[in-house]
Write a protein that holds these residues in place. Structure first.
Motif, PDB file in Angstrom:
ATOM      1  N   MET A 115      -6.075  -4.557   4.315  1.00  0.00           N
ATOM      2  CA  MET A 115      -5.727  -5.969   4.335  1.00  0.00           C
ATOM      3  C   MET A 115      -6.848  -6.800   4.965  1.00  0.00           C
ATOM      4  SD  MET A 115      -3.909  -8.589   3.714  1.00  0.00           S
ATOM      5  CE  MET A 115      -2.337  -8.052   3.073  1.00  0.00           C
ATOM      6  N   VAL A 116      -7.503  -6.262   5.980  1.00  0.00           N
ATOM      7  CA  VAL A 116      -8.655  -6.980   6.559  1.00  0.00           C
ATOM      8  C   VAL A 116      -9.698  -7.236   5.485  1.00  0.00           C
ATOM      9  CG1 VAL A 116     -10.554  -6.848   8.213  1.00  0.00           C
ATOM     10  CG2 VAL A 116      -8.280  -6.053   8.881  1.00  0.00           C
ATOM     11  N   GLY A 117      -9.961  -6.212   4.677  1.00  0.00           N
ATOM     12  CA  GLY A 117     -10.923  -6.387   3.585  1.00  0.00           C
ATOM     13  C   GLY A 117     -10.452  -7.411   2.572  1.00  0.00           C
ATOM     14  N   TYR A 163       0.837  -1.198   0.000  1.00  0.00           N
ATOM     15  CA  TYR A 163       0.000   0.000   0.000  1.00  0.00           C
ATOM     16  C   TYR A 163       0.871   1.246   0.000  1.00  0.00           C
ATOM     17  CZ  TYR A 163      -3.152  -3.674   1.535  1.00  0.00           C
ATOM     18  OH  TYR A 163      -3.853  -4.863   1.630  1.00  0.00           O
ATOM     19  N   PHE A 164       0.442   2.223  -0.783  1.00  0.00           N
ATOM     20  CA  PHE A 164       1.251   3.438  -0.952  1.00  0.00           C
ATOM     21  C   PHE A 164       0.438   4.671  -0.607  1.00  0.00           C
ATOM     22  CE2 PHE A 164       2.430   7.056  -3.705  1.00  0.00           C
ATOM     23  CZ  PHE A 164       3.733   7.267  -3.285  1.00  0.00           C
ATOM     24  N   LEU A 165       1.080   5.574   0.129  1.00  0.00           N
ATOM     25  CA  LEU A 165       0.490   6.874   0.442  1.00  0.00           C
ATOM     26  C   LEU A 165       1.532   7.940   0.136  1.00  0.00           C
ATOM     27  CD1 LEU A 165      -2.274   7.708   1.994  1.00  0.00           C
ATOM     28  CD2 LEU A 165      -0.718   8.426   3.781  1.00  0.00           C
ATOM     29  N   PRO A 166       1.201   8.947  -0.672  1.00  0.00           N
ATOM     30  CA  PRO A 166       2.190   9.967  -1.036  1.00  0.00           C
ATOM     31  C   PRO A 166       2.352  11.023   0.056  1.00  0.00           C
ATOM     32  CG  PRO A 166       0.093  10.499  -2.029  1.00  0.00           C
ATOM     33  CD  PRO A 166      -0.105   9.186  -1.302  1.00  0.00           C
ATOM     34  N   PHE A 186      -4.749   2.661   6.819  1.00  0.00           N
ATOM     35  CA  PHE A 186      -5.056   2.379   5.419  1.00  0.00           C
ATOM     36  C   PHE A 186      -4.593   0.977   5.036  1.00  0.00           C
ATOM     37  CE2 PHE A 186      -3.477   2.894   0.898  1.00  0.00           C
ATOM     38  CZ  PHE A 186      -4.717   2.663   0.315  1.00  0.00           C
ATOM     39  N   ALA A 187      -3.362   0.637   5.419  1.00  0.00           N
ATOM     40  CA  ALA A 187      -2.817  -0.669   5.058  1.00  0.00           C
ATOM     41  C   ALA A 187      -3.480  -1.793   5.835  1.00  0.00           C
ATOM     42  CB  ALA A 187      -1.310  -0.671   5.297  1.00  0.00           C
ATOM     43  N   GLU A 226       3.613   0.583   2.780  1.00  0.00           N
ATOM     44  CA  GLU A 226       3.279  -0.390   3.828  1.00  0.00           C
ATOM     45  C   GLU A 226       3.042  -1.742   3.149  1.00  0.00           C
ATOM     46  OE1 GLU A 226       3.000   0.809   7.105  1.00  0.00           O
ATOM     47  OE2 GLU A 226       3.456   2.846   6.376  1.00  0.00           O
ATOM     48  N   ARG A 227       3.835  -2.731   3.514  1.00  0.00           N
ATOM     49  CA  ARG A 227       3.691  -4.064   2.928  1.00  0.00           C
ATOM     50  C   ARG A 227       3.292  -5.046   4.023  1.00  0.00           C
ATOM     51  NH1 ARG A 227       5.689  -7.257  -1.450  1.00  0.00           N
ATOM     52  NH2 ARG A 227       6.139  -9.416  -0.843  1.00  0.00           N
ATOM     53  N   ILE A 228       2.196  -5.742   3.792  1.00  0.00           N
ATOM     54  CA  ILE A 228       1.691  -6.711   4.766  1.00  0.00           C
ATOM     55  C   ILE A 228       1.578  -8.083   4.096  1.00  0.00           C
ATOM     56  CG2 ILE A 228      -0.230  -7.351   6.272  1.00  0.00           C
ATOM     57  CD1 ILE A 228      -0.869  -4.389   6.570  1.00  0.00           C
TER      58      ILE A 228
END
Length: 771
Positions: free
Chosen positions: A553-555, A362-365, A548-549, A468-470
């Motif tokens: 990921m739960v979804g 997941y990416f956030l600028p 956000f991440a 963010e990598r999960i």
């Protein structure tokens, strides 16, 4: 005449509540009313309470001194100081209201004065971290109770009866047996002669007797002036002989001035001078970036003059910073092992042995604050004395930094706080006030430094960029048995110290190491990431990318296992328990003691269940609509949000309804809670749709609202419902201003997936939904 120097001249008040701004020359006059009552009490630090907060650990701690915060005039008018900054949270109403409640003061006969910057007098004044109510609820109650007790003692003495026979009620003290009454104004002088009761002996009101607290019936004291245009913001300050300035700052963080030609600028009508502004090498906390200032008779002329400048810059080491290339660096770092900051079980073995592994990146600028009011400050420096007028979130911190920058005694600096037209963390960095102080000292005249929107976007303190990598490992039954989360982002600490490549404990504790899921094998890692621009705190800070991440990921897990989002979330939260994070070194808990503010999964489950009930989770929605849910703990509050989206066949996104449940413990003003959660929904949607700052050749590419948009009224959620969890009798207060933002984006993204089947992992959404 400068209105801010003469508080009695300020017009308007809401429900008879008058806002006044205390300046260096007015504070003694305002609190030392002739023949009036100024409470005489020693300065007391916060005593032992039923619960403890981290207030005493903040710089300058918490001052409980009725002499500072309360005065009563002979006509009965009660004046209460507000020592925190008002930027829409209602703190300038809520804290004085707590005092008035305990005093038994009639709110219609209360006046509120804005305190100047002086942390030795007022205690910590940083209006950050959603701390004001949670740190000052009990001290403000104690101040009010002290005043009430002294009034009662004065009345009892005058009547010659035991103090136990009298009681303060609605701005009077009443003797029940005889029916005699005396107003607060009549008792003021005698009350001032009473000794101050010990804190241990104070009798606080029973909450069932509250008239104001928790009722939501009192509007903010600034409302009338704001809605009629009479409110005084930073740009409204005028001083005799004042000069107006704008500054051309280095376009690249860490850059410096090589040379400039101001000859064309001097030809602009109204321009009086062009001069260099001192800058500090980056990183340098909040010190000015330096550059070239244009001084004029008005701001418009100064801007035109700046446009005519010819400047040569040395862009320095960040001159090659480019957003898309740096994103790839962060992604590569997230795919490799990093500094382990939490470890339970054996994640590597659990992932290898998993029946299925789901990976989300997941990416956030970078994000800009873009508060509606851009930074602005007025300074008047004469010799070794300085006076500042500015919309700052930290009046005391600004005072300290101005003194250090000018090398003058701190007691010679006065900081007057104007109303803030939005803050979001930007205005706790006082670089704009320091610029004004430096220019005023050089010119020997009052100076207003005005930032334009372009200045605000180009030279602000940005929210960090983040990857963010999960990786989640599932067994054959679909149960999550392994969780590895790598968070890669430049740290706010880079603003204070060169060479910073790992996030600080306070950033790691915002949704990474404090992840509350009941999973046997957990690893949280923080790979290195260097900063290339100024990074600062932003409304909810690192909770935004983490929520956000994690909640996205739960979804994703729910979809992969054919589960309902809400049920998947509750399963991951697990059993009601208090988290014990023994593997985490330096666990950040928002500065609060863990005994008072533990991570309590029962409270997190409760907001999920409440929002599901009130938000009618699972209800039938039209085609093209979808529901998404997310929950998060931040600023020691618990919050869950359901977003309903509608996406048409061209990819146009609208939000018909938002439901949010919040457990913020004991609260003061539910009307402000509702307002802040509604505002968080608007800000959350705006950031998710459009929020993005990009760099090329080290320079910010966005300029103004045309290419750095915020949502318009017609894009805002049509309905936002706010559901407040009633507090338990011993539940301490927690944050409200920031917690509403983090769960919004993942709830939105989960809803978009439900509506369209498209999973968005990078923000902003932009054109990703267009067909």
């Amino acid at each position: 005449m400068n209105m801010l120097n003469h508080p009695s001249k300020l017009r308007g008040f809401e429900k008879h509540i008058k806002i006044e701004n205390v300046s260096r020359r007015s504070i003694l006059k305002g609190l030392g009313l002739a023949s009036g009552f100024v409470l005489a009490a020693p300065v007391m630090m916060r005593p032992a309470l039923a619960y403890e907060t981290g207030a005493s650990q903040m710089p300058h701690g918490t001052v409980v001194d009725p002499r500072v915060f309360v005065s009563i005039a002979p006509d009965g008018i009660v004046t209460i100081l507000a020592h925190r900054a008002e930027m829409g949270t209602g703190v300038r109403t809520s804290l004085p209201m707590i005092v008035a409640e305990e005093m038994e003061a009639d709110w219609r006969r209360v006046r509120v004065q804005q305190a100047h910057g002086d942390e030795a007098k007022f205690g910590n004044q940083d209006t950050d971290g959603s701390r004001s109510t949670r740190h000052y609820l009990m001290p403000m109650r104690q101040i009010g109770a002290s005043a009430r007790t002294m009034l009662e003692q004065a009345a009892a003495k005058r009547w010659g009866v035991p103090a136990t026979e009298v009681k303060a009620s609605n701005h009077e003290v009443v003797h029940g047996a005889s029916g005699r009454k005396l107003g607060f104004g009549e008792l003021a002088a005698d009350a001032a002669k009473q000794s101050v009761p010990s804190v241990e002996g104070l009798k606080l009101k029973d909450p069932k007797d509250f008239r104001y607290l928790g009722k939501g019936e009192i509007g903010i004291v600034d409302l009338h002036d704001i809605t009629t245009g009479a409110a005084r913001y930073g740009a409204d300050v005028r001083l005799p002989g004042m000069k107006y300035a704008v500054i051309a700052r280095p376009p690249v963080t860490g850059g410096k001035l090589v040379s400039f030609d101001g000859s064309e600028a001097m030809k602009v009508s109204g321009v009086e001078k062009v001069m260099e502004v001192k800058g500090w090498p980056w990183p340098s906390k909040f010190q000015p970036l330096g550059g070239v200032a244009v001084i004029a008779r008005n701001t418009g002329a100064a801007i035109k003059g700046r446009d005519a400048l010819k400047i040569v810059w040395d862009d320095g080491p960040n001159g090659k910073y480019e957003s898309s290339a740096y994103r790839k660096e962060l992604e590569e770092a997230a795919r490799k092992p990093g500094l382990v900051v939490r470890k339970e079980g054996d994640v590597e073995a659990a992932l290898k042995g998993a029946d299925k592994v789901i990976v989300g990146e997941y990416f956030l600028p970078h994000l800009a604050h873009v508060a509606m009011e851009t930074p602005v400050a007025v300074a008047d420096v004469k010799g070794d004395k300085a006076e500042i007028w500015a919309p700052v979130q930290s009046a005391g911190g600004t005072r300290e930094d101005v003194a250090k920058t000018l090398d003058i005694p701190q007691e010679n600096v006065t900081v007057n706080v104007t109303l803030l037209g939005g803050g979001f963390g930007r205005k706790s960095k006082c670089d704009f006030a320091l610029e004004a102080a430096l220019l005023s000292k050089e010119l020997g005249a009052p100076v207003k430094v005005q930032w334009t929107r372009e200045d605000d976007i180009h030279n602000g303190f940005l929210h960090t960029v983040s990857v963010e990598r999960i990786e989640a490992g599932l067994d054959k039954s679909g149960k999550v048995t392994a969780w590895r989360h790598r968070s890669v982002a430049p740290s706010i600490a880079s603003t204070f110290a060169a060479g910073t490549v790992h996030q600080a404990p306070f950033e790691l504790g915002m949704g990474l190491v404090d992840m509350p899921f009941e999973i046997a094998n957990v690893s949280c890692e923080n790979p290195e990431a260097a900063a290339h621009t100024r990074i600062g705190w932003f409304r909810s800070v690192s909770n935004i990318p983490r929520a956000f991440a994690v909640q996205s990921m739960v979804g994703e897990i729910a979809h992969a296992t054919g589960r309902d989002q809400k049920e998947m979330l509750l399963e991951l939260i697990g059993s009601p328990r208090i988290l014990k994070l023994d593997s985490v070194k330096d666990l950040w808990n928002y500065g609060e003691p863990y005994d008072s503010y533990p991570i309590d999964t029962a409270r997190l489950r409760r907001v999920v269940e409440l929002v599901a009930e009130k938000g009618e989770w699972g209800r039938q929605v039209p085609k093209g609509h979808g529901l998404g849910i997310a929950a998060h703990r931040s600023f020691v509050s618990y919050i869950a949000t359901i977003v309903e989206v509608a996406v048409d066949d061209k990819g146009k996104l609208t939000v018909p309804r938002v439901d949010t449940a919040i457990d913020c413990g004991t609260y003061v003003n539910p009307e402000r809670i509702q307002s802040q959660i509604e505002g968080a929904a608007i800000m959350g949607l705006s950031l998710a749709k459009y929020g993005e700052i990009t760099f090329k050749d080290g320079k910010v590419q966005q300029k103004n609202f045309d290419d750095c948009p915020v949502i318009r009224i017609d894009e805002s959620p049509a309905v936002t419902n706010v559901h407040i969890v009633p507090p338990g009798p011993e539940t301490p207060p927690s944050g409200v201003g920031e917690p509403g933002v983090p769960p919004f984006a993942p709830a939105l993204i989960n809803a978009i997936f439900a509506a369209t089947g498209k999973r968005i992992r990078a923000l902003p959404i932009g054109k990703q939904l267009e067909t």
